[in-house]
Design a protein around this motif. Structure first.
Motif, short mmCIF file in Angstrom:
data_model
loop_
_atom_site.label_atom_id
_atom_site.label_comp_id
_atom_site.label_asym_id
_atom_site.label_seq_id
_atom_site.Cartn_x
_atom_site.Cartn_y
_atom_site.Cartn_z
N GLY A 176 -42.39 39.90 65.77
CA GLY A 176 -43.75 39.43 66.05
C GLY A 176 -44.06 38.21 65.21
O GLY A 176 -43.23 37.75 64.43
N VAL A 177 -45.28 37.70 65.35
CA VAL A 177 -45.65 36.51 64.59
C VAL A 177 -47.17 36.47 64.38
O VAL A 177 -47.94 36.86 65.26
CB VAL A 177 -45.17 35.22 65.30
N TYR A 178 -47.56 36.03 63.18
CA TYR A 178 -48.96 35.76 62.86
C TYR A 178 -49.18 34.25 62.86
O TYR A 178 -48.33 33.48 62.37
CB TYR A 178 -49.31 36.29 61.47
N ALA A 179 -50.33 33.83 63.36
CA ALA A 179 -50.71 32.41 63.34
C ALA A 179 -51.65 32.17 62.16
O ALA A 179 -52.87 32.18 62.30
CB ALA A 179 -51.39 32.02 64.65
N MET A 180 -51.07 32.00 60.98
CA MET A 180 -51.89 31.75 59.79
C MET A 180 -52.35 30.30 59.76
O MET A 180 -51.58 29.39 60.10
CB MET A 180 -51.12 32.09 58.52
N LYS A 247 -43.15 39.95 70.63
CA LYS A 247 -41.86 39.28 70.50
C LYS A 247 -41.71 38.12 71.47
O LYS A 247 -41.16 37.07 71.12
CB LYS A 247 -40.71 40.27 70.68
N ALA A 248 -42.19 38.30 72.71
CA ALA A 248 -42.07 37.22 73.69
C ALA A 248 -42.81 35.97 73.20
O ALA A 248 -42.30 34.85 73.31
CB ALA A 248 -42.62 37.68 75.04
N PHE A 249 -44.00 36.16 72.66
CA PHE A 249 -44.76 35.03 72.11
C PHE A 249 -44.01 34.43 70.94
O PHE A 249 -43.92 33.21 70.78
CB PHE A 249 -46.15 35.51 71.67
N THR A 250 -43.46 35.30 70.10
CA THR A 250 -42.71 34.85 68.91
C THR A 250 -41.54 33.96 69.30
O THR A 250 -41.33 32.90 68.71
CB THR A 250 -42.19 36.07 68.13
N MET A 251 -40.76 34.39 70.29
CA MET A 251 -39.59 33.62 70.70
C MET A 251 -39.99 32.27 71.27
O MET A 251 -39.26 31.28 71.13
CB MET A 251 -38.77 34.41 71.71
N HIS A 258 -38.22 24.79 67.21
CA HIS A 258 -36.83 24.30 67.21
C HIS A 258 -36.74 22.97 67.95
O HIS A 258 -36.06 22.02 67.50
CB HIS A 258 -35.91 25.32 67.85
N GLU A 259 -37.44 22.85 69.06
CA GLU A 259 -37.45 21.59 69.81
C GLU A 259 -38.08 20.47 68.98
O GLU A 259 -37.59 19.32 69.00
CB GLU A 259 -38.21 21.77 71.12
#
Length: 278
Positions: A176-180, A247-251, A258-259
Motif C-alpha cells: 500500500g502507500v500513503y500520500a504524505m 496495492k493497485a494504486f501503489t504500483m 519510475h518514468e
C-alpha cells in the motif's frame, strides 16, 4: 514350481514398491534450511568510509569490485514482480540516514541540520529506505493533491519483524502507500514487507495488513504525521483522507515515479536540481 517362485518374487517387488510410494521423502532439517528464500540481495556489498557518527561517514555500494550507485544501478523490479529497496534506517534506531542524491555514487550519509547530525526525536519502529530508479519530480504537480514532488526517490516503510542493515539491498512485496505532504511537497510512503518475513505469504494488499498486522497502518500514519512536533514544527498532512491506498494504486505510483526517474536519467528532463546521475 518355477511359476510359483516367479509369482512370489513378483509379489515381493510389488509390496516393496508400495512401501516406497507410501513412505514420504523427508529432507534433513539442515538441508531444508539451505533452500529458504532470503530477501537480502547479496550481489551488492558495502564499504564504509569516515568515522561513524561523523559528518564524513559514508556507506558506499559495490557490485563485485565495481563502485555502483544504489539509486541508479540497483534494479527497481525483481524478476518475480516484487521490488528491490535500499534500507537506509534500521528499525528501532533514530539516526536519519539517507542516500545522498547529490553526491557521486550516491552513498548513504546521515542528514545534517544546522551543521549537526540529524536524529529523529525517537526511534523509528520500522525499517525505512528508498526505491531505486524512482524520483518524485518537483516540477510535476499531482493533479489530485495539487502539490509537487519532494525531489527524492520514493520512500519505503518495511513492516517486517527483522531489522535490516543500513546499506542492505532487499526484496520486498509492496502492499500500500500513503500520500504524505511534508512542507507542501508530496512524499509517498510505500508500505512493504520483506519477502522472507514469516508473515509475507499472508499479506498481499492493504486489507491483509489490517488483518495480520492490526493497528500497524495507523501507527505508521501517526509516527510520520507527528515526528516533527517535538522540534516545534507542525504535523505533516496526508492526502486521500489519511487512507493507506491499495496495492493497485501503489504500483501505479511506482510506475509513474519510475518514468519520472527515466526522464531525468536519460536527459529528457533537465537536471536543474544538480542531482548526481552517476
Amino acid at each position: 514350481m518355477a511359476a510359483s517362485m516367479s509369482s512370489l518374487r513378483m509379489m515381493k517387488v510389488l509390496r516393496t514398491r508400495a512401501v516406497t510410494r507410501a513412505a514420504p521423502l523427508r529432507m534433513p532439517l539442515a538441508v531444508r534450511a539451505q533452500h529458504t528464500a532470503s530477501s537480502k540481495i547479496e550481489a551488492f556489498t558495502n564499504a564504509e568510509k569516515g568515522p561513524k557518527d561523523s559528518l564524513e561517514y559514508r556507506i558506499f555500494f559495490n557490485a563485485g569490485a565495481k563502485l555502483v550507485s544504489p539509486w541508479h544501478e540497483v534494479p527497481l523490479y525483481a524478476e518475480d514482480g516484487n521490488l528491490h529497496y535500499i534500507n537506509e534506517i534500521p528499525k528501532e534506531t533514530s539516526a536519519k540516514m539517507e542516500v545522498a542524491t547529490d553526491e557521486v555514487g550516491n552513498p548513504i550519509k546521515q542528514d545534517i541540520k544546522k551543521g549537526k547530525l540529524r536524529f529523529y526525536p525517537y526511534n523509528i519502529n520500522w525499517n525505512y529506505g528508498m526505491l531505486p530508479q524512482t524520483w518524485e519530480d518537483p516540477a510535476k504537480t499531482d493533479p489530485t493533491l495539487n502539490v509537487q514532488g519532494d525531489n527524492d526517490p520514493v520512500d519505503v516503510v518495511e513492516i517486517g519483524s527483522v531489522a535490516h542493515k543500513s546499506g542492505g539491498v532487499y526484496k520486498v512485496k509492496p502492499l500500500g502507500v500513503y500520500a504524505m505532504i511534508d512542507d507542501g511537497e508530496l512524499d509517498w510512503k510505500v508500505i512493504a514487507i520483506s519477502v522472507d518475513d514469516p508473515k509475507a505469504a499472508l499479506v498481499n494488499d492493504v486489507a491483509d495488513v489490517e488483518k495480520h498486522f492490526p493497528g500497524e497502518l495507523e501507527k505508521v500514519l501517526t509516527w510520520f504525521r507527528d515526528y516533527k512536533i517535538p522540534d516545534g514544527k507542525g504535523a505533516n498532512k496526508f492526502g486521500y483522507d489519511n487512507k493507506c491506498l491499495d496495492k493497485a494504486f501503489t504500483m501505479n505510483v511506482i510506475k509513474e515515479t519510475h518514468e519520472a526517474y527515466v526522464h531525468l536519467k536519460s536527459g529528457a528532463r533537465k537536471n536543474s536540481e544538480d542531482l548526481s546521475l552517476i
